[in-house]
Each structure stands twice: as C-alpha cells, then as structure tokens.
Enzyme design. Structure first.
Site, PDB file in Angstrom:
ATOM      1  N   ASP A  21       0.838  -1.196   0.000  1.00 53.86           N
ATOM      2  CA  ASP A  21       0.000   0.000   0.000  1.00 53.86           C
ATOM      3  C   ASP A  21       0.872   1.245   0.000  1.00 53.86           C
ATOM      4  O   ASP A  21       2.074   1.179   0.262  1.00 53.86           O
ATOM      5  CB  ASP A  21      -0.944  -0.022   1.209  1.00 53.86           C
ATOM      6  CG  ASP A  21      -0.206  -0.167   2.523  1.00 53.86           C
ATOM      7  OD1 ASP A  21       0.512   0.779   2.895  1.00 53.86           O
ATOM      8  OD2 ASP A  21      -0.335  -1.228   3.181  1.00 53.86           O
ATOM      9  N   GLU A  70      21.999 -21.421 -18.764  1.00 55.95           N
ATOM     10  CA  GLU A  70      21.151 -20.537 -17.941  1.00 55.95           C
ATOM     11  C   GLU A  70      21.980 -19.402 -17.336  1.00 55.95           C
ATOM     12  O   GLU A  70      21.519 -18.259 -17.252  1.00 55.95           O
ATOM     13  CB  GLU A  70      20.467 -21.339 -16.828  1.00 55.95           C
ATOM     14  CG  GLU A  70      19.304 -22.176 -17.326  1.00 55.95           C
ATOM     15  CD  GLU A  70      18.748 -23.135 -16.280  1.00 55.95           C
ATOM     16  OE1 GLU A  70      17.542 -23.412 -16.341  1.00 55.95           O
ATOM     17  OE2 GLU A  70      19.513 -23.622 -15.417  1.00 55.95           O
TER      18      GLU A  70
END
Ligand code: GLA
Length: 726
Positions: free
Chosen positions: A532, A612
């Site tokens: 928030d 990777e």
C-alpha cells in the site's frame, strides 16, 4: 494552484489537468461543487440544485425552507445524525451517549509547500501548496480540520483530516474517514483490486448499483484480499479514454472504501480507517489525525491515471536512500534453501552470482534464534552461530570480498510461543484474557501498540544491523491480527489497538530509517499482503507476491500497476517448476517479467546450467543498461491479461519519447497461428525508431498500424523490443 474566493467562500484547487472545488453555502455547510477536467475557476455551485424532496430533513437555520436538506447536498465531509442519511465520514459518541456531528466552515488558510504529518506517511513537496479549512460543531466545540495538498504536475490532490476536541468532556471518535467524495452522478464503474495470498490485486470492475458497495480489511494489514486503492470511472472508460478517479489511502492497517448510490442517483465515496473495532477517545484539548488519502483524476483514461500515480509516488512519496543511484540486482536464498542454509552455502551462492553481475545477497528467514522451521524462534533476534559461525561480522566480509553487498530478512512484529521472548513476556503478544490465542503459521502477533515492546525488539534488531555492513533489509509480516486486545490499555480504549499497532509499525520503520539511512528496506507481508501507499513511504519497494510464476505474475503485476510504480514492485526470477503452481516457463520469460519490477533472483545459482548462467548474465546486463527507462519511464499497459488473449504486453516509455522498451509474453499457444500485430503507445508520432538496433519505424506507424509479431513456438515465449529514436 489554489484559488481562494474569500468573499464567496469558493475554494478551487487546480492541477495541470484537473480542477477540484468546494464552497461554503448560505448556512456555512461546505459543499463539494466539482472534481473533473480542468475548468476556469468560476463558482460551479450552480450545479447543485435545491428542491423540496420527500422525507428530506431540514436543519434549524433553514426555517420553513424545505428545499434545503443535507441529505440531498453534495458534502465535502459528510456528517451524521442530523439529516444526511448517506455514508457518514465521521461519527462521534458524546458522554451523554448522543451521536451527531454538525460541521460548518469557520475559517481557512493557504500555505506554501505541502503540509506534513507526524507519525503517519505523507506525500512531500516544496513546490506543492496547502489549503486548510476549519469546520466547527459549535454545540460540542469540535473542530474538524480538512487539509488539502495540491501537486500540479502529477494531478495529485492529497487530503488529510484532523479532529480536535476543544470541548470540556472526552468524546469517542467511532469513525474518521480520510476522504469523502460526492458525485452528482452515479453512472460510474467501481474498480477494486482483490485477491488472496499468491494471487493479489486482480482488478474487479462493476457498475455502481443502488445502495452501498465496497471493500475493506479487518486483518490489521491492508491485506492480500483487498487493496486500499479504488477507482471510479466512466462506464466506457478504458486505458486511453474516459474520466477516471483514483483514491489511494496511505495506510497499512484496517481500511474501508465504500461507495453509496443514493436515491437521486448521486454517488458518494468514503474511504479511511475501517470503523470495525475502532474507537478513539479524544480527551479535551487533544486531536486525532486520520491517514492521508491521495486522489488523482484523469480525464484521459486509466493509463494516464496510473502514470500520474506512478510519478507522484516515485517523486513525492518514496524516500529511497539510493535516490539517483541504481538499486542493486539481488539474489535471495528463500525459495532455494528455505531454512536450510549455512554461511558456506551463502558464500557459495555469492561466488556464482557475483560474476553474473548480481550485486546483493539477501539472507532470508532462518538466520536467528532457534529457527529451523517456522514453528520457533521469532522474537529472538540474535544470530544463530551454529549456522553462521562468528555471526554477521564473519559472514558479511566474505560476501563483500566477492564483490557483493549483503541484505537480511526480519519479521519484527511476530513471536513464536517457542521463543525466549515469549517465555519471558507472554503478555507482549496480542491475546484476549481467558481465551487461548489463535495461531497462524504457528506464530502470534506482538503488541506493537506498546512502546516497550517496540523498543525491546528494535534494540535487538539495531544490534544485528550494527554488527556488520548491511545494505538491505526485508521487513516481513506473515500473519493477520486476531485476538486484538492490549494488556496496556483500559477497556474503553481497546478500540485504539488496531490503529496504535499501525502507528507502532510506522514508528519503528522511522527509527530504522533514522539510524540506518543508507539501508534499502523492502516491505513484505506473506508476499503482497501489505502493498500500500502507506508502506511505500518507508519501504521504497515491496515484495509483490509470494507467487513467482511468470505467468501468474503477469496478472499480479498488471493489477498492481494501476496505482503502484514499477520501482516499487519486488519481483524475482525463481526456479522451475514454480513452487506455487508447478508451471515451467523459459528463463528468458521469467527475466522479462521480473525485470518489470525491482529485479532479482530467488534460486540456487549453483543449480543452474551453463546456458542458464549465460542468460542470467545477459538479463542482468540488459536490466542495468535500461534501468532508468524501466524504473522511471512511463508505463503503458498494452493488453489486459485477464482477457485471456494470446499474449500480455506492456511498455516503458522514456518521458521524452526517445526510447521505449516493449515486453510481451505469449500465454497461450496454438498451431496455425494467425498473423498478429501489436499497436504501441506513448511514442512520439513524429519520431522514427530503430527496433533492437535495426530498421526504421515511424512512431505514428507503430502506434496506428502496429508492429508485426513473430510466430514463436513453444510454451510461454517472450519478446523484448527496445526502441530508440534515430
Ligand atoms: C514470507 C515471505 C517470503 C519469505 C518467507 C520467510 O512468506 O513472503 O518471501 O521471506 O516469509 O519465512
């Protein structure tokens, strides 16, 4: 700009694209006359109509004038008990048991610069201006101060409410909303952002209907389930068109956002602290400050509204200790090791991660007390020297020698019953006398409304953070509040505990920032359970979700983007199959999604293949190269992942339009793919662009005709297009 018409008592707030207006009427009631696209500052109160309406009460001063009723007027801050039957913004109980509030404007003043709040988060800005309006209930000597901050460039209007008891007796504040917004219409859609742990902030849009609708939280946090940010917009509003109003509450505890459509098709939005289990005693001479609310109106669709929120939050809310510098790309050990790690294992992580360009190693849960699983240890914030021999003093230099910074996880608000802290201070946990406490993740919540509890925890954490050179802290919070009762407060003040708890969290975050101003703090609450605007004042970034699956994240990050900027969104590449849903996605796609956030890795780098590792090295270099564009650029949602289309796309565009990064992830695959074209947004139509260093593409063509998408085979492929003006 604030325009005061002192004679007619008309108060007009102008931002670059919007206007907000209030007026004190003939009875000094503050009515809301307008909020919308920018208009000249004339008195818009002609929009408010007076009529004798059935069953509409008239205040005493109206005498025989039956056309004047609070119940039909658009109020700036709605009252209760005296004739406005719609959603109240404030409710007070007086010593005689009566509950009525009558507010009339008495005074006002304008100030240069933005007002600040003590102990609560707020937007800041020397260039902004402040308007204060004083409303009084003369019967009870209650004063409600409505304060407005006007930030022109980002179309932001902040609101704050302070209630002062100048009466002789204590009063009980049972509700005190931060914002009330009356509309002279109800043909609007309400969008809320809802979900659950692992699937936060999915937009939920529906037309307003008669009666009251809304969302809220009573969990003590803003919650995974609903977010303290809502939108009201034209029924046909979309990304690029239509009038949209956003309302964000800078608060990390119980909130409520409600909209009522009244009998005459007017809508009222009221948003603030949830009145559930809230009751604040205001002794004579004391005041209560409600959290700040942030309003942005966009006349041009949801996209512009979001971009203005992003700008406002980045420039005026977040206080990033690394402002102006790039935040480090991190690797976190949680999903790779859980509680099962040692100093050597972390050093091994760093040995492999550092050469790939990763800059910060974050040691997650499990480094302290007796913490080998989530059943014990919380509350005992001292290093477990069995796992980390010699403590952080020994470990951190080893990480730094490898060229990496060091970060650490904490969960200060919690305690396990199996901990030294709980054995010593069982009354420090929130529990109700006579009731066995409710556990969640086998932990209890500490009573952060109590200063001595906060001080004790902070002392331990401060010692840990002072013991080594720590660059980053992840502040976690892994359960909702239950059994809310504080041993330190009398019965009549138990309705203050929820709010005092939030103030306590904010206070400790302030201590952290004061004592360790160089530390970057990442908020977290079981992933995105406290995502928030309040937290963003203290923690420049927040772990967006415990769900790190790239495909689910498309939706989570899409919903999050309606209010919150990319620079706030904690996002990592993790191993596959993903632990949340078992899905396998290509590492390139995981990188494309994660770098639309703060970017990092959450996997064992020693379990990755050479191929990777090469991809990771490229991703990290690419992210660093385009860091400013991604983090500070204007964000465009190009598709809605909830529409189940074949792909999800979004773009970061430099404010001057000279470069852009378009990202796209294919979410469903079929043979015989149709030819697809992606129309871009936000480019300069007059400029010509290269895409990934090639070609010559006019901006207007890319936006109107579009870019032809390649046909990629294989599940969940992705694409990044880097556009630079020639
Ligand atoms: C929460 C967080 C995770 C991790 C764990 C540790 O679930 O969201 O990222 O830190 O706690 O217990």
């Amino acid at each position: 700009m604030i325009v005061l018409d002192n004679e007619n008592r008309v108060f007009t707030l102008h931002t670059k694209n919007t206007t907000y207006q209030m007026k004190a009427d003939q009875h000094n009631v503050l009515i809301h006359t307008y909020y919308g696209p920018r208009v000249s500052g004339s008195d818009l109160s002609y929009l408010v109509r007076y009529m004798d309406r059935g069953c509409a009460p008239n205040p005493p001063e109206a005498g025989l004038d039956r056309t004047y009723s609070l119940n039909t007027l658009p109020q700036e801050y709605s009252t209760c008990g005296l004739g406005d039957f719609r959603l109240p913004s404030i409710e007070i109980e007086y010593p005689d048991g009566s509950r009525a509030v009558d507010l009339r404007l008495t005074d006002w003043e304008e100030e240069q610069g933005k007002y600040e709040l003590d102990g609560l988060p707020f937007f800041h800005g020397a260039q902004a201006s402040t308007l204060r309006l004083y409303l009084e209930d003369t019967t009870t000597n209650l004063v409600v101060e409505l304060t407005y901050g006007v930030f022109e460039d980002c179309d932001l209007i902040t609101r704050c409410v302070e209630v002062h008891n100048y009466g002789a007796a204590p009063i009980r504040l049972c509700q005190c909303a931060s914002v009330c917004l009356d509309f002279l219409r109800s043909d609007l859609d309400l969008i809320t952002f809802d979900g659950c742990h692992l699937m936060e902030r999915s937009p939920d849009r529906s037309p307003l209907r008669s009666g009251t609708q809304g969302v809220g939280s009573v969990r003590g946090t803003s919650s995974h389930q609903h977010n303290p940010f809502v939108v009201l917009c034209d029924r046909n509003a979309n990304e690029d068109h239509g009038l949209c109003y956003g309302a964000a509450l800078l608060y990390s505890g119980n909130f409520q956002a409600q909209v009522e459509v009244s009998q005459y098709d007017n809508a009222r939005l009221v948003m603030g602290i949830n009145p559930y289990h809230f009751c604040w005693t205001l002794e004579p001479g004391t005041s209560f400050t409600a959290p700040e609310a942030a309003l942005i109106c966009s006349p041009n669709g949801l996209g512009q509204m979001s971009r203005q929120y992003h700008r406002a939050i980045r420039e005026h809310l977040i206080q990033d200790p690394l402002r102006g510098q790039r935040r480090p790309v991190l690797i976190n050990n949680w999903e790779a090791t859980y509680f099962n790690f040692t100093a050597d294992k972390l050093v091994d992580f760093a040995k492999t991660a550092a050469p790939l360009g990763i800059e910060l190693l974050v040691m997650d849960d499990g480094w302290f007390g007796k913490r080998d699983d989530d059943n014990s240890g919380l509350g005992d914030w001292s290093v477990n020297t069995e796992k980390l021999p010699g403590g952080l003093e020994a470990l951190v230099p080893r990480i730094q020698e490898l060229g990496m910074k060091f970060g650490i996880w904490i969960e200060p608000e919690m305690v396990n019953e199996d901990s030294c802290l709980y054995r010593e201070h069982p009354d420090w946990a929130l529990t109700i006398p006579g009731r066995a406490p409710t556990r969640c993740r086998n932990q209890l919540v500490l009573d952060f409304s109590r200063a001595e509890v906060r001080q004790h925890i902070y002392k331990q954490i401060k010692a840990v953070l002072s013991s080594a050179d720590i660059a980053y802290v992840k502040w976690d919070m892994n359960r909702s509040l239950t059994d809310v009762w504080s041993a330190a407060l009398p019965a009549q003040c138990q309705g203050e505990v929820f709010h005092r708890y939030v103030l306590g969290v904010y206070e400790m975050l302030d201590w952290l920032r004061r004592d360790f101003p160089h530390i970057l703090i990442e908020g977290c609450a079981g992933g995105g359970g406290r995502f928030d605007a309040g937290m963003l004042y203290y923690t420049p970034q927040i772990w967006c979700s415990d769900n790190t699956d790239a495909i689910d994240r498309l939706r989570i990050q899409y919903g999050t983007s309606f209010c919150y900027p990319v620079s706030a969104v904690g996002s990592h590449v993790s191993a596959v199959p993903n632990e949340a849903n078992g899905r396998t996605t290509p590492i390139r796609t995981r990188g494309v999604v994660a770098m639309s956030g703060t970017f990092g890795y959450e996997m064992d780098p020693n379990q990755t293949t050479q191929e990777e590792k090469e991809v990771i090295r490229e991703q990290v270099a690419f992210f660093k190269e385009h860091y400013n564009l991604i983090q500070q650029g204007d964000y465009y949602r190009l598709t809605d992942p909830f529409q189940n289309g074949p792909y999800t796309a979004w773009a970061h565009v430099a404010p001057d339009g000279r470069e852009a990064l378009v990202s796209l992830v294919f979410t469903s695959l079929r043979a015989a793919q149709p030819f697809r074209v992606l129309k871009l947004k936000g480019l300069n139509p007059q400029l010509t662009y290269q895409i990934n260093g090639e070609g010559s593409w006019p901006g207007d063509v890319l936006m109107c005709a579009g870019y032809p998408l390649p046909m990629l085979n294989g599940d969940y492929q992705s694409l990044q297009l880097y556009l630079s003006a020639i």
